[in-house]
Design a protein around this motif. Structure first.
Motif, mmCIF file in Angstrom:
data_model
loop_
_atom_site.group_PDB
_atom_site.id
_atom_site.type_symbol
_atom_site.label_atom_id
_atom_site.label_comp_id
_atom_site.label_asym_id
_atom_site.label_seq_id
_atom_site.Cartn_x
_atom_site.Cartn_y
_atom_site.Cartn_z
ATOM 1 N N MET A 146 0.827 -1.204 0.000
ATOM 2 C CA MET A 146 0.000 0.000 0.000
ATOM 3 C C MET A 146 0.862 1.254 0.000
ATOM 4 O O MET A 146 0.580 2.224 -0.735
ATOM 5 N N LEU A 147 1.910 1.267 0.811
ATOM 6 C CA LEU A 147 2.786 2.432 0.859
ATOM 7 C C LEU A 147 3.468 2.681 -0.480
ATOM 8 O O LEU A 147 3.710 3.829 -0.874
ATOM 9 N N ARG A 163 5.112 8.418 3.144
ATOM 10 C CA ARG A 163 5.601 7.914 1.864
ATOM 11 C C ARG A 163 6.480 8.953 1.176
ATOM 12 O O ARG A 163 7.502 8.619 0.568
ATOM 13 N N GLU A 164 6.081 10.202 1.281
ATOM 14 C CA GLU A 164 6.898 11.253 0.680
ATOM 15 C C GLU A 164 8.237 11.385 1.390
ATOM 16 O O GLU A 164 9.267 11.637 0.754
ATOM 17 N N LEU A 165 8.217 11.208 2.709
ATOM 18 C CA LEU A 165 9.454 11.301 3.473
ATOM 19 C C LEU A 165 10.393 10.135 3.154
ATOM 20 O O LEU A 165 11.605 10.323 2.990
ATOM 21 N N ALA A 166 9.841 8.933 3.053
ATOM 22 C CA ALA A 166 10.661 7.742 2.785
ATOM 23 C C ALA A 166 11.061 7.649 1.323
ATOM 24 O O ALA A 166 12.081 7.035 0.999
ATOM 25 N N GLU A 172 10.341 0.809 -2.821
ATOM 26 C CA GLU A 172 10.450 -0.224 -3.853
ATOM 27 C C GLU A 172 11.692 -1.086 -3.638
ATOM 28 O O GLU A 172 11.665 -2.306 -3.877
ATOM 29 N N ARG A 173 12.772 -0.462 -3.185
ATOM 30 C CA ARG A 173 13.982 -1.231 -2.895
ATOM 31 C C ARG A 173 13.743 -2.207 -1.729
ATOM 32 O O ARG A 173 14.209 -3.350 -1.756
ATOM 33 N N VAL A 174 13.041 -1.722 -0.702
ATOM 34 C CA VAL A 174 12.721 -2.597 0.437
ATOM 35 C C VAL A 174 11.880 -3.774 -0.029
ATOM 36 O O VAL A 174 12.140 -4.929 0.330
ATOM 37 N N LEU A 175 10.865 -3.502 -0.842
ATOM 38 C CA LEU A 175 10.005 -4.559 -1.343
ATOM 39 C C LEU A 175 10.784 -5.543 -2.213
ATOM 40 O O LEU A 175 10.603 -6.766 -2.109
#
Length: 270
Positions: A146-147, A163-166, A172-175
């Motif tokens: 979702m994020l 989300r804007e901060l991260a 996408e890299r984490v996923l």
């Protein structure tokens, strides 16, 4: 620990000792599972090189164990003190079961060994992790997806700011990293299935489950694979030939012989 591990063999059968009076029955129960006596010797007796053992006598203060070490046919004897002196047979069973459980845990012998004799129902080859693990893992997947990909119009303002901060690129890299890690774990499960010669359908089921739930499911897969491998070749894992069919009981010579099944100590042999 040194107070418990006393290697001087003590006398049993003391007059008025209620535990010593039932020594034979207690030894029969303990020796019905070859893991128990061996765990006692390796952990409580500090004899890590022992490969075979049997309990010879039990009294209210301790018990005598006969054992053999690798590469030597000479029988050895050791006296092990009970953690707590027992005033009755039931107390002795509780202490012995507690000591066996602690020894197996510390020696990493508490792997799934729930075998069944031929023709009986076998444990499942594939099973889900615990409910809380399922909930936590699915919740984490949902949150990351979702994020990363949800339309801003369906997200709360605080989530959008996070989300804007991260940054979407970081999410996408984490996923991607998470997916790669689960993919590697799934590949490991295929190797485990092949090693244990598990049914072909499990080669598909375990990787699919591990792709979602990761390490908890891989741990379950490892336990099942070890169970299959141990059942196929028990002697490699230190289990005497015939024990999985209920045919083994230790003898003074350490050789197995056929016997009737004997109940274990109050369900503590897990």
């Amino acid at each position: 620990m040194s107070g418990v591990r006393n290697r001087k063999q003590g006398a049993t059968g003391k007059a008025g000792d209620p535990v010593a009076a039932q020594s034979f029955a207690l030894c029969t129960e303990l020796n019905s599972s070859p893991d128990i006596a061996l765990a006692y010797v390796r952990y409580w007796g500090s004899m890590s090189s022992a490969v075979r053992a049997r309990v010879a006598a039990v009294d209210s203060a301790g018990f005598d164990v006969q054992y053999f070490i690798a590469g030597d046919d000479e029988r050895r004897d050791i006296r092990i003190q009970l953690k707590t002196k027992a005033g009755s047979v039931e107390e002795a069973k509780e202490v012995l079961a507690s000591m066996a459980a602690e020894a197996k845990k510390q020696l990493n012998l508490d792997i799934d060994r729930t075998y069944r004799s031929p023709g009986s129902k076998s444990p499942p080859d594939v099973h889900f992790p615990k409910p809380w693990i399922i909930g936590a893992t699915l919740g984490a997947w949902f949150a990351v997806l979702m994020l990363t990909y949800a339309d801003p119009s369906v997200l709360p303002a605080d989530v959008i700011r996070f989300r804007e901060l991260a940054s979407k690129e970081l999410l996408e890299r984490v996923l991607t990293g998470w997916s790669i890690l689960h993919g590697i774990e799934a590949a490991v499960s295929i190797v485990l299935c092949a090693y244990a010669r598990m049914p072909l359908w499990t080669w598909l089921a375990w990787p699919m489950m591990i792709s979602v739930f990761g390490t908890p499911s891989l741990q379950n897969c490892l336990k099942v694979a070890i169970r299959h491998a141990m059942y196929r070749d028990p002697e490699t894992f230190g289990i005497p030939k015939g024990v999985l069919e209920g045919e083994y009981r230790s003898t003074p010579s350490g050789k197995p012989k056929s016997s009737e099944a004997v109940p274990l100590l109050s369900g503590k042999d897990e």
